[in-house]
Design a protein around this motif. Structure first.
Motif, PDB file in Angstrom:
ATOM      1  N   GLY A 141       0.842  -1.284   0.213  1.00 47.46           N
ATOM      2  CA  GLY A 141      -0.068   0.025   0.081  1.00 47.46           C
ATOM      3  C   GLY A 141       0.900   1.338   0.045  1.00 47.46           C
ATOM      4  N   TYR A 142       0.195   2.476  -0.173  1.00 46.77           N
ATOM      5  CA  TYR A 142       0.647   3.565  -0.132  1.00 46.77           C
ATOM      6  C   TYR A 142       1.770   3.901   1.175  1.00 46.77           C
ATOM      7  CZ  TYR A 142      -2.041   5.270  -3.957  1.00 46.77           C
ATOM      8  OH  TYR A 142      -2.539   5.629  -5.300  1.00 46.77           O
ATOM      9  N   THR A 143       3.061   4.564   0.856  1.00 44.50           N
ATOM     10  CA  THR A 143       3.727   4.997   2.077  1.00 44.50           C
ATOM     11  C   THR A 143       2.968   5.610   3.113  1.00 44.50           C
ATOM     12  OG1 THR A 143       4.197   6.731   0.891  1.00 44.50           O
ATOM     13  CG2 THR A 143       5.659   4.874   0.751  1.00 44.50           C
ATOM     14  N   TRP A 144       2.071   6.424   2.996  1.00 48.03           N
ATOM     15  CA  TRP A 144       1.269   6.975   3.932  1.00 48.03           C
ATOM     16  C   TRP A 144       0.078   5.937   4.624  1.00 48.03           C
ATOM     17  CZ3 TRP A 144       1.685   9.589  -1.015  1.00 48.03           C
ATOM     18  CH2 TRP A 144       0.451   9.399  -1.752  1.00 48.03           C
ATOM     19  N   ASP A 145       0.076   4.880   4.279  1.00 42.91           N
ATOM     20  CA  ASP A 145      -0.775   4.073   4.785  1.00 42.91           C
ATOM     21  C   ASP A 145       0.284   3.157   5.588  1.00 42.91           C
ATOM     22  OD1 ASP A 145      -3.181   4.774   4.076  1.00 42.91           O
ATOM     23  OD2 ASP A 145      -3.092   3.454   2.029  1.00 42.91           O
ATOM     24  N   THR A 146       1.494   2.889   5.202  1.00 46.16           N
ATOM     25  CA  THR A 146       2.152   1.979   5.873  1.00 46.16           C
ATOM     26  C   THR A 146       2.882   2.436   7.246  1.00 46.16           C
ATOM     27  OG1 THR A 146       4.380   2.326   4.966  1.00 46.16           O
ATOM     28  CG2 THR A 146       2.822   0.394   4.249  1.00 46.16           C
ATOM     29  N   GLN A 147       3.545   3.801   7.153  1.00 44.94           N
ATOM     30  CA  GLN A 147       3.960   4.457   8.029  1.00 44.94           C
ATOM     31  C   GLN A 147       5.062   3.755   8.843  1.00 44.94           C
ATOM     32  OE1 GLN A 147       0.794   5.893  10.856  1.00 44.94           O
ATOM     33  NE2 GLN A 147      -0.368   6.219   9.080  1.00 44.94           N
ATOM     34  N   ASN A 148       5.790   2.998   7.965  1.00 44.89           N
ATOM     35  CA  ASN A 148       6.933   2.285   8.539  1.00 44.89           C
ATOM     36  C   ASN A 148       8.072   2.257   7.485  1.00 44.89           C
ATOM     37  OD1 ASN A 148       8.648   0.260   9.273  1.00 44.89           O
ATOM     38  ND2 ASN A 148       7.032  -1.072  10.150  1.00 44.89           N
ATOM     39  N   ARG A 149       9.005   2.990   7.875  1.00 46.85           N
ATOM     40  CA  ARG A 149      10.241   3.431   6.876  1.00 46.85           C
ATOM     41  C   ARG A 149      10.910   2.151   6.368  1.00 46.85           C
ATOM     42  NH1 ARG A 149      12.609   7.643   4.115  1.00 46.85           N
ATOM     43  NH2 ARG A 149      14.268   6.701   3.238  1.00 46.85           N
ATOM     44  N   GLU A 150      11.214   1.506   7.668  1.00 45.20           N
ATOM     45  CA  GLU A 150      12.109   0.213   7.391  1.00 45.20           C
ATOM     46  C   GLU A 150      11.418  -0.789   6.482  1.00 45.20           C
ATOM     47  OE1 GLU A 150      14.135  -2.288  10.630  1.00 45.20           O
ATOM     48  OE2 GLU A 150      13.972  -0.131  11.421  1.00 45.20           O
ATOM     49  N   GLN A 151       9.981  -1.015   6.839  1.00 51.44           N
ATOM     50  CA  GLN A 151       9.310  -1.960   5.804  1.00 51.44           C
ATOM     51  C   GLN A 151       9.257  -1.437   4.361  1.00 51.44           C
ATOM     52  OE1 GLN A 151       4.879  -2.276   5.920  1.00 51.44           O
ATOM     53  NE2 GLN A 151       5.432  -3.930   7.335  1.00 51.44           N
ATOM     54  N   ASP A 152       9.099  -0.028   4.501  1.00 50.87           N
ATOM     55  CA  ASP A 152       9.020   0.318   2.855  1.00 50.87           C
ATOM     56  C   ASP A 152      10.203   0.224   2.092  1.00 50.87           C
ATOM     57  OD1 ASP A 152       6.269   1.090   3.309  1.00 50.87           O
ATOM     58  OD2 ASP A 152       6.746   3.231   3.438  1.00 50.87           O
ATOM     59  N   GLU A 153      11.544   0.456   2.827  1.00 50.81           N
ATOM     60  CA  GLU A 153      12.634   0.306   2.328  1.00 50.81           C
ATOM     61  C   GLU A 153      13.078  -1.346   1.889  1.00 50.81           C
ATOM     62  OE1 GLU A 153      16.066   1.751   4.639  1.00 50.81           O
ATOM     63  OE2 GLU A 153      15.135   3.874   4.606  1.00 50.81           O
ATOM     64  N   GLU A 154      12.550  -2.170   2.678  1.00 51.43           N
ATOM     65  CA  GLU A 154      12.592  -3.346   2.483  1.00 51.43           C
ATOM     66  C   GLU A 154      11.888  -3.846   1.236  1.00 51.43           C
ATOM     67  OE1 GLU A 154      12.001  -6.898   5.296  1.00 51.43           O
ATOM     68  OE2 GLU A 154      13.215  -5.593   6.330  1.00 51.43           O
ATOM     69  N   SER A 155      10.698  -3.503   1.228  1.00 48.95           N
ATOM     70  CA  SER A 155       9.760  -3.689  -0.013  1.00 48.95           C
ATOM     71  C   SER A 155      10.579  -3.164  -1.231  1.00 48.95           C
ATOM     72  CB  SER A 155       8.367  -3.029   0.234  1.00 48.95           C
ATOM     73  OG  SER A 155       7.839  -3.542   1.523  1.00 48.95           O
ATOM     74  N   ALA A 156      11.039  -1.777  -0.971  1.00 51.16           N
ATOM     75  CA  ALA A 156      11.551  -1.471  -2.628  1.00 51.16           C
ATOM     76  C   ALA A 156      12.737  -1.955  -2.830  1.00 51.16           C
ATOM     77  CB  ALA A 156      11.937   0.257  -2.234  1.00 51.16           C
ATOM     78  N   ARG A 157      13.648  -2.270  -1.977  1.00 48.71           N
ATOM     79  CA  ARG A 157      14.909  -3.265  -2.452  1.00 48.71           C
ATOM     80  C   ARG A 157      14.397  -4.606  -2.993  1.00 48.71           C
ATOM     81  NH1 ARG A 157      17.385  -0.951   2.400  1.00 48.71           N
ATOM     82  NH2 ARG A 157      16.638  -2.729   3.565  1.00 48.71           N
ATOM     83  N   ALA A 158      13.606  -5.257  -2.432  1.00 42.96           N
ATOM     84  CA  ALA A 158      13.192  -6.554  -3.141  1.00 42.96           C
ATOM     85  C   ALA A 158      12.319  -6.023  -4.247  1.00 42.96           C
ATOM     86  CB  ALA A 158      11.899  -7.172  -2.108  1.00 42.96           C
ATOM     87  N   ALA A 159      11.820  -5.173  -4.477  1.00 43.41           N
ATOM     88  CA  ALA A 159      11.143  -4.788  -5.929  1.00 43.41           C
ATOM     89  C   ALA A 159      12.460  -4.478  -6.846  1.00 43.41           C
ATOM     90  CB  ALA A 159      10.168  -3.607  -5.631  1.00 43.41           C
TER      91      ALA A 159
END
Lengths: 203, 203
Positions: free
Chosen positions: B96-114
């Motif tokens: 989901g949108y970054t403003w839905d997750t509110q978790n930077r680490e998780q977003d970074e991990e997802s982006a790196r996997a992508a």
């Protein structure tokens, strides 16, 4: 301005604030209605954006009408892809780019015949989205009567979306539209850098 | 400036002149190569334009990769439509949108996997076109290393097209790109006029 990767809490706060703004905006915007969307300007991506919206609407199971007012001599990828998709009613006007026909009367006749096809779609609420690709060019050359076009667009079913593409959108169409995007060229490979127009992205 | 409908000869001359310019341009532009195309700016139509190019490439029988770096909570029409089209390899990053997750680490991990998925596509010349939808947002938040992204894009197969969408395209990406379109908001129904975001055109 890039944010500092070292401040996860500030990041979470900013994201939470953004989320709140988005929610408020969605709550406020509860008017359900068909949207008239115009994609204009000299930049690349107007028609492809219209075709992307066709794909999106098909993904929602909607019935879609496509009328192309200008068609190149090349076979286009869009036509090959969308013509036989279930849920799509696909029409192409006339005989190639106007600068290939060099016959105003023939172009006017083709445009008028294409508008008759559009009129039938605009009178039929089973079409949930209609793409009028390069209509602006037909209007620019006055192949169609602008007032008639605007009247027909306004009289369409309330929930029907219409997407109009092409450079030089007339002022009155922009006034009538709900959403208008102007595409600006920052750089163009084909024009600026001597790279051949590429199948897939350009054609 | 609209032309005078009463002057068919002048019209034919103008169209013939345009045709000549187009032919010269096409003859001059004979460099065959994959194009890096960036669609940016605040206006509507960036992602849909990218997806229109996907459709066009599929119409030419090309194999296409799609990686979405940001995904709404809503099911999107694009995904429903393209995920199971033959010739499409479709990936959606994260949650989901970054403003839905509110978790930077998780977003970074997802982006790196992508990006690992993208790297494999960029190393495989059977992918003729790759759409990196909303990559600019992942770069903006520094979820990915910009230099690594630019290096991987530059090292791709010569004939491979890449389309990058999203606001705030970094300057270095614009410099590397062949074609860049900036989408400008002239009007926006959802934001300006209290019309609800509409399935089909907005979602």
């Amino acid at each position: 301005m890039r944010e500092n990767a070292k401040e996860p809490e500030r990041h979470a706060r900013r994201m939470a604030a953004k989320q709140k703004v988005m929610q408020q905006r969605i709550e406020r915007a509860q008017k359900e209605q068909g949207v008239l969307l115009v994609l204009t300007g000299p930049g690349k991506g107007k028609s492809s954006s219209g075709f992307g919206m066709v794909a999106r609407a098909l993904g929602h199971g909607m019935k879609v009408g496509v009328v192309q007012f200008i068609k190149g001599k090349f076979s286009t990828g869009e036509e090959a892809f969308f013509r036989d998709q279930p849920g799509v009613d696909y029409h192409v006007m006339g005989q190639g780019y106007t600068w290939d026909t060099q016959n105003r009367e023939q172009d006017e006749e083709s445009a008028r015949a294409a508008w008759e096809v559009v009129k039938n779609m605009l009178a039929d609420d089973s079409y949930k989205l209609i793409l009028l690709d390069e209509l602006n060019i037909a209007l620019r050359h006055e192949y169609l009567d602008l007032d008639e076009v605007l009247d027909d667009l306004q009289a369409r079913p309330e929930m029907q979306h219409v997407v109009v593409t092409g450079r030089y959108a007339p002022k009155q169409l922009i006034e009538l539209a709900d959403t208008v995007t102007e595409m600006k060229v920052v750089k163009h490979a084909f024009k600026d850098q001597g790279i051949k127009a590429q199948a897939g992205v350009e054609l």
